[in-house]
Design an enzyme around this catalytic site. Structure first.
Site, PDB file in Angstrom:
ATOM      1  N   GLU A 134      -0.753  -1.251   0.027  1.00 40.41           N
ATOM      2  CA  GLU A 134      -1.144  -1.828   1.326  1.00 40.41           C
ATOM      3  C   GLU A 134      -0.516  -1.054   2.487  1.00 40.41           C
ATOM      4  O   GLU A 134      -1.114  -0.933   3.553  1.00 40.41           O
ATOM      5  CB  GLU A 134      -0.737  -3.300   1.406  1.00 40.41           C
ATOM      6  CG  GLU A 134      -1.586  -4.198   0.518  1.00 40.41           C
ATOM      7  CD  GLU A 134      -1.140  -5.640   0.568  1.00 40.41           C
ATOM      8  OE1 GLU A 134       0.022  -5.901   0.177  1.00 40.41           O
ATOM      9  OE2 GLU A 134      -1.920  -6.494   1.002  1.00 40.41           O
TER      10      GLU A 134
ATOM     11  N   GLU B 121      -1.763  -8.069  -7.603  1.00 40.57           N
ATOM     12  CA  GLU B 121      -1.255  -9.409  -7.272  1.00 40.57           C
ATOM     13  C   GLU B 121      -1.972 -10.510  -8.040  1.00 40.57           C
ATOM     14  O   GLU B 121      -1.337 -11.436  -8.549  1.00 40.57           O
ATOM     15  CB  GLU B 121      -1.381  -9.675  -5.762  1.00 40.57           C
ATOM     16  CG  GLU B 121      -0.332  -8.989  -4.898  1.00 40.57           C
ATOM     17  CD  GLU B 121      -0.697  -7.559  -4.521  1.00 40.57           C
ATOM     18  OE1 GLU B 121      -1.646  -7.008  -5.137  1.00 40.57           O
ATOM     19  OE2 GLU B 121      -0.050  -7.001  -3.622  1.00 40.57           O
TER      20      GLU B 121
END
Lengths: 563, 563
Positions: free
Chosen positions: B150, B172
């Site tokens: 990210e 995730e």
């Protein structure tokens, strides 16, 4: 960890979305010329679940199922209607909003699904206005609180009686520690464009706002003294009917009850079957084409009415999806399959294109648009399986593009003499006619990063695209041959079912809606996601939370940490 | 019901956002000509809280505070820099993302605030690119997982080594049952425009994607063999430096440490004070003007450097807001007051307008833009009190428009010889220079429903607007006279503090952002709200949840209900 479920009233085993005006308990629909009147007069004893009464015109899902049905019927059965008048059948109260005892007792999953459905109903009211020219006028003679005012916000015009007590309010924050989550916050800022500090004041003032200030702050469109109310309403209705400029419309069709056979592990409609594999937590939805080509005239379509294949399929699919959402919360993934002759099915799209100006063709397309949006917003993993004998063409191909992933078998299987699966694109897939709630078509959204791919898809309209061709065009996720198919699909579905359902809900809610946001997507994302968060917070739903303690005489106790 | 808090390491009592390169423990900043290199080499023992090690270049808030600081320094101290090269100082790993043990042990409030801050840092990296032309190139030589990838997504260009093991991943959902919530989901769909089914595959594949497919799916911009890596990086850096076409830039200024005095119930900076009323759960932020008029030349501004009033005030305000967010989670409302000569303060805006082309003036405006966005995104009730002697003019007036409500005293108080409060609008309030994250100015957002009001405000630029005038123009919520002031404000604040903090967070997150959505607002609404929801779900953070059980060897147990 599953939460205790409320019990359905009358020992019902499932929530049923099928109804019709003669069975309504809460709404009264009457049609006179170009005006339909919908009167909310809730039967407080006819709650969907046990354990609460629907006092003060408060609502639960059962009330909203009727409202959704009523608007569908106005559009299909009464195409002459240009104005829907929404009012209360009770004195001094328009509606107290969603029933709080129902909310306090509902499982988290039901609360979330309930709000989603009521939001879809409100969006459909606005869709009837913007796409079909059916304007809604809401008359508030009494109090419209919370969800009651949110319903009014879906109307084109809100008339509030100026009698010193009639008011509009969004008391969720001060009273219940939750949000006005049925579009309320979004519609006051983005539809009615209420100034943010006025909105802040309004949403934190339990008693709401009445009279002149309600107009000045744009919360309602006009206030009229009680003595002039009926004249004012009649005037507004006349204005709208005149503005619609509609000639006498042809008669509508009848939305006859759907054929449904409900068994333990399957549901069968005429053109849709749903098969549950409960161990694997999968629902397989099979969409069936029909054997008849599209009719040769609009009159023939009207004559077929609710039996006209695209309409019947849309209604059946809608009912099946809602059944899964509410009654089958353990289902992790929905597999979409289809059976039929794709060329024949594409013929129906051609027919609807050619008759786009006909009211029924338009309403059928709009119905598909709503059903497909309902699929986009269904929080289950959506998978399209494209196999020999399938008919994912035109409108049905949208289901492939609505899926989180799609798998297509290369060629046929030994001993299967059906033709290999083929996708056929129609104008409908590229025109925006079936746009998602973000305002883009599914292919536009899919190809945001590849405008060339969108152009290539356009050039392939009408071709039968086999697995390799569909893969090359980016229309499917994976093309698999017969040797890999079973194992790949099985492993994928097993893995999918092993993930946390919540993280998949969040993942899919983000990945499905690339690109622009609209008021509709804001309602389902910004507003709804925050509301779902709050629905989990002890300050609202814990033992000492405001929602739990409402009506008990006990004051809520809050953890004061700001998050 | 307050959750157990993790303990800060080294017995620290509060989280401190002030740092500088010589004190960095995790990042190494070096500047050579037009290129800054930022190397992530996390000191695993230097965690912000006790109880976990920062293995594999994973990060906690302490790491991110340094990253945020580094980008601020590049912009102010090294205006010559056109390219930031982001890389890892560890072999075989770029970054493992947010530290999972830290997340699992953090309070809900810290998790949410941590994610907000890291998102703001990523947005600032993109702001440096789009507004200041500082391009970031990210080199991934090893694995970039979760928050590691990210971070890369915030860069303009991502280079991945093609060595058979270097990969990017967002694990995730499969690993932790949470979302890639630091902008990951939004940036893959809306910035990199990854096709949604590819994104679905990527986000559910623990091991991630490497090599050619990472480029084909637009997850990275290029893959290069390890043997050619340095040459490729040098080439890309040269390309960017050439493309920037920048002549030799003047030297920067030094961001000297802020003067701060920290006491039990107050913080004092040179131009900002924060006073806590803990019983009432209120923080009052007092912004002080300066006595000197704006300098007469850009050179004089540069000579003042970090002491230049608009810059110092912005930095102090930013630090104060972050302090409240992280260290004062019990504060329900922030009251903004100001003291100073509004004409003098407006003179600084005029100065910045006249010198808009000067790099330092531009950076100061951009800093204010970021600080004001930080205020917009602070989940406390924001209230502006405009009293005699205040200086809400130009840039400072934005704080009034950022507030959920504003109150202005009519006239003066007996015995107070300061001039009545007056708001003065400047071009800066109407130009979009300080746009919110929705892309509109605060006044545009405020007046979405009243374009006339926006025009009227424009015509009032430069006038001292007293309470009545400001109210008539819609710039404040309420004008009150001295008789009502104390009681009204007190009752309002008491009532506000009595509401559920969570419902206020949700309310304010909706009401503050009317109108269009941008990638930035999508990150803070759609993505963040879903993540916050998931952070509350037992499937993630319950005793048997995936986040709690990560690394314990125990498998997570899920409630399979889909919501």
């Amino acid at each position: 960890m599953a939460e205790a479920e409320q019990k359905l009233a009358n020992a019902a085993l499932r929530i049923d979305f099928a109804t019709e005006p003669s069975r309504y308990r809460h709404w009264k629909l009457s049609v006179s010329g170009k005006v339909a009147t919908l009167v909310l007069d809730v039967d407080e004893k006819a709650s969907l679940f046990t354990g609460y009464d629907l006092k003060l015109n408060s609502y639960d899902l059962g009330v909203d199922i009727e409202l959704g049905d009523a608007f569908e019927r106005v559009r299909f059965e009464h195409p002459e209607v240009r104005v829907v008048l929404l009012r209360s059948g009770k004195p001094r109260v328009f509606s107290a909003g969603a029933n709080i005892r129902m909310l306090a007792g509902a499982s988290h999953a039901h609360k979330v699904n309930f709000c989603k459905f009521t939001n879809e109903t409100r969006n459909a009211i606005e869709d009837a206005s913007s796409a079909s020219g059916v304007r809604t006028i809401c008359v508030i003679n009494g109090t419209a609180a919370g969800g009651g005012y949110e319903l009014a916000l879906a109307a084109d015009h809100i008339i509030l009686v100026d009698d010193g007590s009639s008011s509009v309010s969004l008391p969720e924050v001060p009273l219940l520690a939750v949000l006005p989550g049925t579009g309320g916050l979004t519609r006051i800022t983005d539809k009615r464009k209420v100034r943010r500090d006025h909105a802040d004041f309004f949403c934190t003032t339990e008693e709401g706002i009445k009279g002149k200030r309600a107009v000045e702050w744009r919360l309602v469109d006009e206030v009229v003294p009680a003595s002039r109310l009926e004249a004012a309403v009649a005037g507004r209705v006349d204005d709208q009917v005149s503005a619609s400029g509609a000639a006498d419309a042809p008669p509508g069709i009848v939305l006859v009850p759907l054929y449904r056979k409900i068994a333990a592990d399957r549901r069968d409609y005429q053109n849709v079957s749903v098969v549950f594999d409960r161990a694997a937590r999968i629902a397989t939805v099979i969409l069936r084409g029909c054997d008849e080509p599209a009719p040769d005239s609009a009159e023939a379509m009207v004559a077929q009415g609710a039996a006209f294949w695209p309409l019947r399929l849309a209604r059946e699919l809608d009912d099946a999806i809602l059944d899964i959402r509410f009654n089958e919360t353990d289902v992790a993934a929905i597999l979409f399959k289809s059976e039929g002759d794709p060329r024949l099915m594409l013929g129906y799209d051609g027919f609807l294109d050619r008759n786009a100006a006909h009211w029924l063709a338009r309403e059928i397309r709009l119905k598909w648009k709503r059903v497909l949006k309902r699929i986009d917003l269904t929080s289950r993993s959506l998978i399209a399986l494209i196999e020999p004998g399938s008919c994912f063409a035109g409108t049905l191909a949208e289901i492939v593009f609505a899926a989180d992933r799609s798998y297509m078998l290369i060629g046929s299987r030994d001993g299967d003499n059906r033709p290999p699966g083929g996708i056929i694109l129609g104008d409908v897939n590229l025109s925006g006619t079936l746009a998602m709630s973000n305002g883009l078509s599914r292919l536009q959204t899919r190809f945001l990063g590849e405008p060339d791919a969108h152009d290539k898809a356009r050039r392939a309209i009408g071709e039968v695209l086999d697995a390799r061709a569909a893969e090359a065009l980016g229309l499917i996720t994976f093309a698999l041959d017969d040797i890999d198919w079973d194992d790949e699909i099985r492993l994928f579905l097993e893995e999918r079912a092993s993930f946390s359902p919540d993280s998949l809900t969040g993942l899919e809610a983000n990945l499905r809606f690339a690109g622009p946001e609209t008021m509709e997507t804001k309602i389902f994302a910004r507003l709804t996601a925050w509301q779902n968060w709050i629905f989990q917070r002890p300050n609202a739903t814990g033992g000492a939370g405001a929602l739990s303690r409402y009506g008990t005489g006990l004051k809520a106790e809050f953890d004061t940490t700001r998050t």
